[in-house]
Design a protein around this motif. Structure first.
Motif, short mmCIF file in Angstrom:
data_model
loop_
_atom_site.label_atom_id
_atom_site.label_comp_id
_atom_site.label_asym_id
_atom_site.label_seq_id
_atom_site.Cartn_x
_atom_site.Cartn_y
_atom_site.Cartn_z
N ALA A 175 24.91 95.27 4.18
CA ALA A 175 25.20 94.26 3.56
C ALA A 175 24.95 92.96 4.46
O ALA A 175 25.25 92.76 5.57
CB ALA A 175 26.67 94.28 3.36
N GLY A 176 24.07 92.23 3.73
CA GLY A 176 23.70 91.03 4.34
C GLY A 176 22.56 90.91 5.58
O GLY A 176 22.18 89.84 5.96
N ARG A 177 22.09 92.36 5.56
CA ARG A 177 21.29 92.40 6.83
C ARG A 177 19.87 92.27 6.13
O ARG A 177 19.35 93.11 5.31
CB ARG A 177 21.32 93.81 7.32
N ASN A 178 19.11 91.35 6.68
CA ASN A 178 17.48 90.72 6.13
C ASN A 178 16.47 90.85 7.33
O ASN A 178 15.62 90.67 7.09
CB ASN A 178 17.61 89.57 5.36
N GLU A 179 17.02 91.31 8.28
CA GLU A 179 15.93 91.50 9.36
C GLU A 179 16.29 92.72 10.43
O GLU A 179 17.42 93.19 10.37
CB GLU A 179 16.00 90.19 10.29
N ALA A 180 15.13 93.26 10.94
CA ALA A 180 15.31 94.43 11.84
C ALA A 180 16.21 94.09 13.01
O ALA A 180 15.87 93.01 13.67
CB ALA A 180 13.95 94.95 12.01
N PRO A 181 16.78 95.29 13.58
CA PRO A 181 17.44 95.20 14.79
C PRO A 181 16.63 95.19 15.90
O PRO A 181 15.50 95.81 15.91
CB PRO A 181 18.64 96.17 14.93
#
Length: 276
Positions: A175-181
């Motif tokens: 949820a809310g993640r739009n970039e890679a870790p």
């Protein structure tokens, strides 16, 4: 210690007014204070040492970007120029494992009620360690010619992962993640890549055709694609020379275009190059 307390009371002229029982009680209280300070100092010092070890590993990760990534660099035999630095990383790797294995064992055997903030703090640190360091354990495992890492995976990694999931059970991980870790969410990612490599080689030796190979390896490719779609894998998996890119190169050459999986299409179209 009693002599010291007596001297303090004598200096201020009240020794005759203080009973022996009172002196004994004060002595016990002072011993508790000293012991408490010592116990506080030791974990604090150890935590500082652990942070230094983590800093070394972070430096190692950053400086291996142009060499296929830190996982593959750790797995390979170091060059003569790299040997001293490699020994240092191995030392920090072992220090971190020793600390967290003991810490997790103590938490598991003697669970204590603690504040939510304190638990979240060590869970965050522990899982950052897991995601950063377990790939080094995996690299060592396969570099020694072993297989099936998951079968011998250390229990402290399992517990850290389980506790983290329990702590976040009401939170959608994507949820809310739009970039890679910077680090793979699944610390066992490279073990799946290694096993896919082994499966591919076995299929090639058996003379399986491209369609059969895709069918057998589809679960692995679906796993990687989920990680891409969820932004839970690091862009480092696509570094030139990484184990995943080597696997893809061999798979693509053998399948000869006979593939339909979403991951195969993603790789064939070069979309991985813009994954961030």
């Amino acid at each position: 210690m009693t002599k010291g307390i007596n001297m303090q009371f004598k200096e201020i002229g009240v020794l005759d007014k203080i009973s022996n029982d009172m002196i004994v009680k004060m002595e016990l209280k002072q011993e508790k204070v000293i012991k408490s300070k010592k116990n506080t100092y030791e974990p604090t010092k150890k935590l500082k040492d652990i942070k230094i070890s983590m800093t070394f590993i972070e430096w190692y990760i950053k400086t291996r970007q142009l060499k296929g990534g830190y996982y593959d660099c750790y797995k390979k035999e170091p060059t003569r120029d790299e040997k001293e630095g490699h020994k240092k990383i191995i030392k920090e790797h072992l220090n971190l494992n020793k600390y967290w294995e003991k810490f997790v064992m103590e938490k598991d055997q003697n669970p204590q009620k603690e504040g939510g903030k304190l638990r979240k703090r060590w869970l965050y640190s522990g899982n950052n360690y897991r995601r950063m360091i377990e790939p080094l354990d995996i690299a060592k495992h396969y570099a020694n010619g072993k297989t099936d890492y998951l079968a011998i995976r250390s229990n402290h990694y399992k517990l850290l992962e389980t506790w983290s999931k329990e702590d976040k059970k009401d939170v959608d991980p994507s949820a809310g993640r739009n970039e890679a870790p910077n680090l793979n969410e699944d610390s066992c990612f490279w073990a799946y890549v290694e096993e896919a490599f082994i499966s591919l080689n076995e299929l090639k030796m058996s003379g399986a055709n491209g369609e059969d190979i895709e069918q057998k390896l589809k679960p692995f490719m679906d796993y990687v694609m989920r990680g891409i779609n969820d932004c839970s894998v690091s862009p480092d998996i696509f570094l030139e020379g990484s184990s995943l890119m080597k696997w893809w190169s061999e798979y693509e050459a053998y399948a000869q275009g006979l593939y339909t999986s979403e991951f195969a299409q993603y790789m064939n179209n070069g979309r991985y190059a813009s994954y961030r």
